[in-house]
Design a protein around this motif. Sequence first.
Motif, PDB file in Angstrom:
ATOM      1  N   GLY A 135      16.277 -10.438 -34.031  1.00  0.00           N
ATOM      2  CA  GLY A 135      17.218 -10.960 -33.036  1.00  0.00           C
ATOM      3  C   GLY A 135      16.584 -11.055 -31.665  1.00  0.00           C
ATOM      4  N   ARG A 136      15.841 -10.045 -31.297  1.00  0.00           N
ATOM      5  CA  ARG A 136      15.148 -10.052 -30.003  1.00  0.00           C
ATOM      6  C   ARG A 136      14.047 -11.115 -29.990  1.00  0.00           C
ATOM      7  NH1 ARG A 136      15.601  -4.436 -31.028  1.00  0.00           N
ATOM      8  NH2 ARG A 136      13.353  -4.212 -31.420  1.00  0.00           N
ATOM      9  N   ALA A 137      13.390 -11.321 -31.125  1.00  0.00           N
ATOM     10  CA  ALA A 137      12.354 -12.351 -31.206  1.00  0.00           C
ATOM     11  C   ALA A 137      12.949 -13.735 -30.971  1.00  0.00           C
ATOM     12  CB  ALA A 137      11.663 -12.296 -32.571  1.00  0.00           C
ATOM     13  N   PHE A 138      14.163 -13.974 -31.504  1.00  0.00           N
ATOM     14  CA  PHE A 138      14.806 -15.269 -31.300  1.00  0.00           C
ATOM     15  C   PHE A 138      15.114 -15.505 -29.824  1.00  0.00           C
ATOM     16  CE2 PHE A 138      18.691 -17.821 -30.845  1.00  0.00           C
ATOM     17  CZ  PHE A 138      18.241 -19.016 -31.391  1.00  0.00           C
ATOM     18  N   LEU A 139      15.707 -14.499 -29.153  1.00  0.00           N
ATOM     19  CA  LEU A 139      16.013 -14.646 -27.735  1.00  0.00           C
ATOM     20  C   LEU A 139      14.740 -14.842 -26.915  1.00  0.00           C
ATOM     21  CD1 LEU A 139      18.836 -11.966 -27.277  1.00  0.00           C
ATOM     22  CD2 LEU A 139      19.097 -14.447 -27.408  1.00  0.00           C
ATOM     23  N   SER A 140      13.692 -14.138 -27.251  1.00  0.00           N
ATOM     24  CA  SER A 140      12.422 -14.310 -26.537  1.00  0.00           C
ATOM     25  C   SER A 140      11.914 -15.741 -26.675  1.00  0.00           C
ATOM     26  CB  SER A 140      11.366 -13.341 -27.077  1.00  0.00           C
ATOM     27  OG  SER A 140      11.700 -12.001 -26.766  1.00  0.00           O
ATOM     28  N   SER A 141      12.030 -16.306 -27.866  1.00  0.00           N
ATOM     29  CA  SER A 141      11.558 -17.681 -28.075  1.00  0.00           C
ATOM     30  C   SER A 141      12.361 -18.678 -27.255  1.00  0.00           C
ATOM     31  CB  SER A 141      11.618 -18.038 -29.563  1.00  0.00           C
ATOM     32  OG  SER A 141      12.951 -18.238 -30.013  1.00  0.00           O
ATOM     33  N   LEU A 142      13.666 -18.422 -27.088  1.00  0.00           N
ATOM     34  CA  LEU A 142      14.511 -19.302 -26.269  1.00  0.00           C
ATOM     35  C   LEU A 142      14.048 -19.324 -24.826  1.00  0.00           C
ATOM     36  CD1 LEU A 142      18.230 -18.553 -27.323  1.00  0.00           C
ATOM     37  CD2 LEU A 142      16.901 -20.607 -27.805  1.00  0.00           C
ATOM     38  N   TYR A 143      13.962 -18.156 -24.224  1.00  0.00           N
ATOM     39  CA  TYR A 143      13.744 -18.087 -22.780  1.00  0.00           C
ATOM     40  C   TYR A 143      12.284 -18.353 -22.402  1.00  0.00           C
ATOM     41  CZ  TYR A 143      18.563 -16.900 -22.388  1.00  0.00           C
ATOM     42  OH  TYR A 143      19.930 -16.990 -22.443  1.00  0.00           O
ATOM     43  N   HIS A 144      11.346 -18.112 -23.300  1.00  0.00           N
ATOM     44  CA  HIS A 144       9.977 -18.533 -23.043  1.00  0.00           C
ATOM     45  C   HIS A 144       9.867 -20.055 -23.078  1.00  0.00           C
ATOM     46  CE1 HIS A 144       8.692 -14.321 -23.516  1.00  0.00           C
ATOM     47  NE2 HIS A 144       7.597 -14.710 -22.903  1.00  0.00           N
TER      48      HIS A 144
ATOM     49  N   ASP B 112      15.634 -27.749 -32.733  1.00  0.00           N
ATOM     50  CA  ASP B 112      14.289 -27.862 -33.276  1.00  0.00           C
ATOM     51  C   ASP B 112      14.181 -27.055 -34.568  1.00  0.00           C
ATOM     52  OD1 ASP B 112      13.999 -25.197 -32.565  1.00  0.00           O
ATOM     53  OD2 ASP B 112      12.611 -25.572 -30.914  1.00  0.00           O
ATOM     54  N   GLN B 113      12.981 -26.988 -35.147  1.00  0.00           N
ATOM     55  CA  GLN B 113      12.812 -26.322 -36.438  1.00  0.00           C
ATOM     56  C   GLN B 113      13.088 -24.829 -36.382  1.00  0.00           C
ATOM     57  OE1 GLN B 113       8.213 -26.903 -35.981  1.00  0.00           O
ATOM     58  NE2 GLN B 113       8.494 -25.449 -37.672  1.00  0.00           N
ATOM     59  N   TRP B 114      13.130 -24.266 -35.158  1.00  0.00           N
ATOM     60  CA  TRP B 114      13.373 -22.829 -34.984  1.00  0.00           C
ATOM     61  C   TRP B 114      14.816 -22.529 -34.582  1.00  0.00           C
ATOM     62  CZ3 TRP B 114       9.308 -20.978 -37.182  1.00  0.00           C
ATOM     63  CH2 TRP B 114       8.067 -21.593 -37.020  1.00  0.00           C
ATOM     64  N   GLY B 115      15.695 -23.548 -34.646  1.00  0.00           N
ATOM     65  CA  GLY B 115      17.105 -23.336 -34.334  1.00  0.00           C
ATOM     66  C   GLY B 115      17.421 -23.293 -32.848  1.00  0.00           C
ATOM     67  N   ARG B 116      16.490 -23.781 -32.017  1.00  0.00           N
ATOM     68  CA  ARG B 116      16.695 -23.764 -30.568  1.00  0.00           C
ATOM     69  C   ARG B 116      17.216 -25.115 -30.087  1.00  0.00           C
ATOM     70  NH1 ARG B 116      10.806 -21.790 -28.716  1.00  0.00           N
ATOM     71  NH2 ARG B 116      10.342 -23.715 -29.870  1.00  0.00           N
ATOM     72  N   MET B 117      18.127 -25.088 -29.109  1.00  0.00           N
ATOM     73  CA  MET B 117      18.684 -26.327 -28.585  1.00  0.00           C
ATOM     74  C   MET B 117      17.622 -27.093 -27.806  1.00  0.00           C
ATOM     75  SD  MET B 117      21.407 -25.213 -29.882  1.00  0.00           S
ATOM     76  CE  MET B 117      22.302 -26.740 -29.723  1.00  0.00           C
TER      77      MET B 117
ATOM     78  N   THR C 220       4.399 -14.626 -30.518  1.00  0.00           N
ATOM     79  CA  THR C 220       3.077 -13.986 -30.477  1.00  0.00           C
ATOM     80  C   THR C 220       2.109 -14.609 -31.480  1.00  0.00           C
ATOM     81  OG1 THR C 220       3.675 -12.277 -32.097  1.00  0.00           O
ATOM     82  CG2 THR C 220       4.132 -11.816 -29.766  1.00  0.00           C
ATOM     83  N   THR C 221       2.647 -15.281 -32.513  1.00  0.00           N
ATOM     84  CA  THR C 221       1.794 -15.894 -33.531  1.00  0.00           C
ATOM     85  C   THR C 221       1.947 -17.405 -33.602  1.00  0.00           C
ATOM     86  OG1 THR C 221       3.454 -15.678 -35.307  1.00  0.00           O
ATOM     87  CG2 THR C 221       1.985 -13.800 -34.929  1.00  0.00           C
ATOM     88  N   GLY C 222       3.086 -17.918 -33.074  1.00  0.00           N
ATOM     89  CA  GLY C 222       3.359 -19.342 -33.187  1.00  0.00           C
ATOM     90  C   GLY C 222       3.853 -19.745 -34.561  1.00  0.00           C
ATOM     91  N   ARG C 223       4.161 -18.773 -35.412  1.00  0.00           N
ATOM     92  CA  ARG C 223       4.654 -19.037 -36.760  1.00  0.00           C
ATOM     93  C   ARG C 223       6.004 -18.331 -36.973  1.00  0.00           C
ATOM     94  NH1 ARG C 223      -0.918 -18.107 -37.540  1.00  0.00           N
ATOM     95  NH2 ARG C 223      -0.532 -15.939 -38.119  1.00  0.00           N
ATOM     96  N   ALA C 224       6.533 -18.489 -38.173  1.00  0.00           N
ATOM     97  CA  ALA C 224       7.822 -17.875 -38.494  1.00  0.00           C
ATOM     98  C   ALA C 224       7.723 -16.358 -38.402  1.00  0.00           C
ATOM     99  CB  ALA C 224       8.273 -18.287 -39.889  1.00  0.00           C
TER     100      ALA C 224
END
Length: 624
Positions: A180-189, A81-86, A139-143
């Motif tokens: 880096g932690r924000a990216f992992l949080s976005s994956l697992y949420h 997706d646009q955030w680099g998530r599978m 937390t914001t839904g944005r970059a």
Amino acid sequence: FENCRVSSSAGVDRLKLPPRGWNSYDSFCWTISEDDFLTSAKVVAKYLKSHGYEYVVVDYLWYRRLVPGAYVESLGFDVIDQWGRMVPAPDRWPSAKSGKGFTEVAKEVHSLGLKFGIHVMRGLSRQAFDANTPILDITTGRAYKESGREWRAQDIGIKERSCAWMPHGFMSVNTSLPAGRAFLSSLYHQYAEWGVDFIKHDCVFGADFNLEEITYVSRVLKKLNRPILYSLSPGTSVTPTMAKELKGLANMYRVTADDWDSWGDVASHFDVARDFAKAEMVPGEGLLGNSWPDLDMLPLGWLTDQGVNRGPHRQCNLTLDEQRTQMTLWSMARSPLMFGGDVRKIDMTTYKLITNPTLLEINDYSSNNMEFPYVTGKILGPTMSHLTRQSRISMLNRGSDHHHARGVGLTSCKDSNANGWSVESLDQYHEQICWREEGEQLNQEPLCLYKRICSNDHVLYGQDSRQLFTSDDGVKSCLDASPRHKITSREWKKQPSFSTCKGDANQMWKLSSNATLRSSYSGLCVRVKQVKANDVRISGVRSWIATGRRGEIYVAFFNLNVEKTLISAKLSDMAKVLPGRNLEHKAACKGREVWSGQRYGAVGDPLEMVVEKHGCALFVLTCS
């Protein structure tokens, strides 16, 4: 989370953990489709859920498009997706369109009374790194922004820490960075929003141990408003000491490399299972409950070969005795039980084996599980007194001493036993790479492999990468790190293989400055060990013992010999490991043997039975 059994089929795994059975259905065939998966889930719900199999888990590469050129090692075929998530590949998972991910699949699975899981890889994909995608701030839904700038994939990806067995696929992220932690949080949420109940996190344990990422992911999962079972892989090089670092972080973790349907793979698990039981880690403290050592899947029933995406299919190569041995060991060791065949074509023999009520009772509720050392065996058939020599494969005899052989195997490049390779000239144009141990006599012939430079249409290898081959009657065979799949227990414990020289990544090797020979494919190194000829084959007898929740005693005999063997154990010796039990009085016990159906009004002393080669006996004893 208490305990788990697992099974897998047609690209899906079923997981079940003792004592409150969890089951999962996991796909090792990465080309599985949504229809394949849901059809299999319905079979699990109808025939296996009542036996505790309740998890269905999609295995790896669910995000890879099924198009020409796409395979395990390929780059650029994944859907992100646009955030680099599978996200699930829509050509195989049509309900994932419009950004739904696995939401609809999870709903269907939940409607069957089952739980849904997925396989994920470490950190960040190489594809997202190359695209330098932005990072989502949940937390914001944005970059994600920090210090006045927007952070992206290349700010957090650690390219030099790529997955050893999938170097073009995934890499670690820098968890010391908030981004880096924000990216992992976005994956697992996102996984939680899809309705995922089980996550198998691969390339973070064993030889790929990444405690920082495991710790942070565990923290994220713990804070979610719904429980998710957390499983770790792979299991290569895992020890109880390493596993103790996971205290409170995960629910199950692999302790072996991939297990397939060969006797060598089955037999390689005995020492591992013993060590973890001895370390009192069955169970251990896990995420929101217990954790369990995972001996990997049960490759039973209808299978494909390793690294094959869509067949040809075949029956399990293990004999029925070997299958019973595997299922009995896994149950006595209280490993998660993961069925690895196509559940849509399961045969009655396999079905009865994986749903055997005694085995599932042991796996769920037994205690005091341990290897029982006071057991003896008497071989009843002819013995094998010679070593079968293999050309071009790992057992290479050298010199005049035929009582010894060299065994070629794979190990971590940090292993000091992997140091000993050097270049030797054949003539002014040709070289070979040879192994010579420290202290080895100069007149002893070394183990040598020829060098050749190689490139193919897909990958151009650097000048420091070479193929290594042997030649038999002019036919060249190149050393393989492994096929295009994660290495099996047999390959890890014993040997790489030799096959036709193709120029694939798994045939490329690099001689490092510290005298190690490193696989460009797996990141592992070749070691050579001299062994006595009569130590090469796996043999002997083993036994396990445990107690049941109603006071019964379970005793398992295992025959690792290639001949029938009379195995026996004294009741008085059982009392040594089961304190408080009066087992020395004759006729104090009665019971039955599970596989033969034989019943004992009074158990003799010693307890004994003739066991077929690679087979087992399982006794259920009730003692006054």
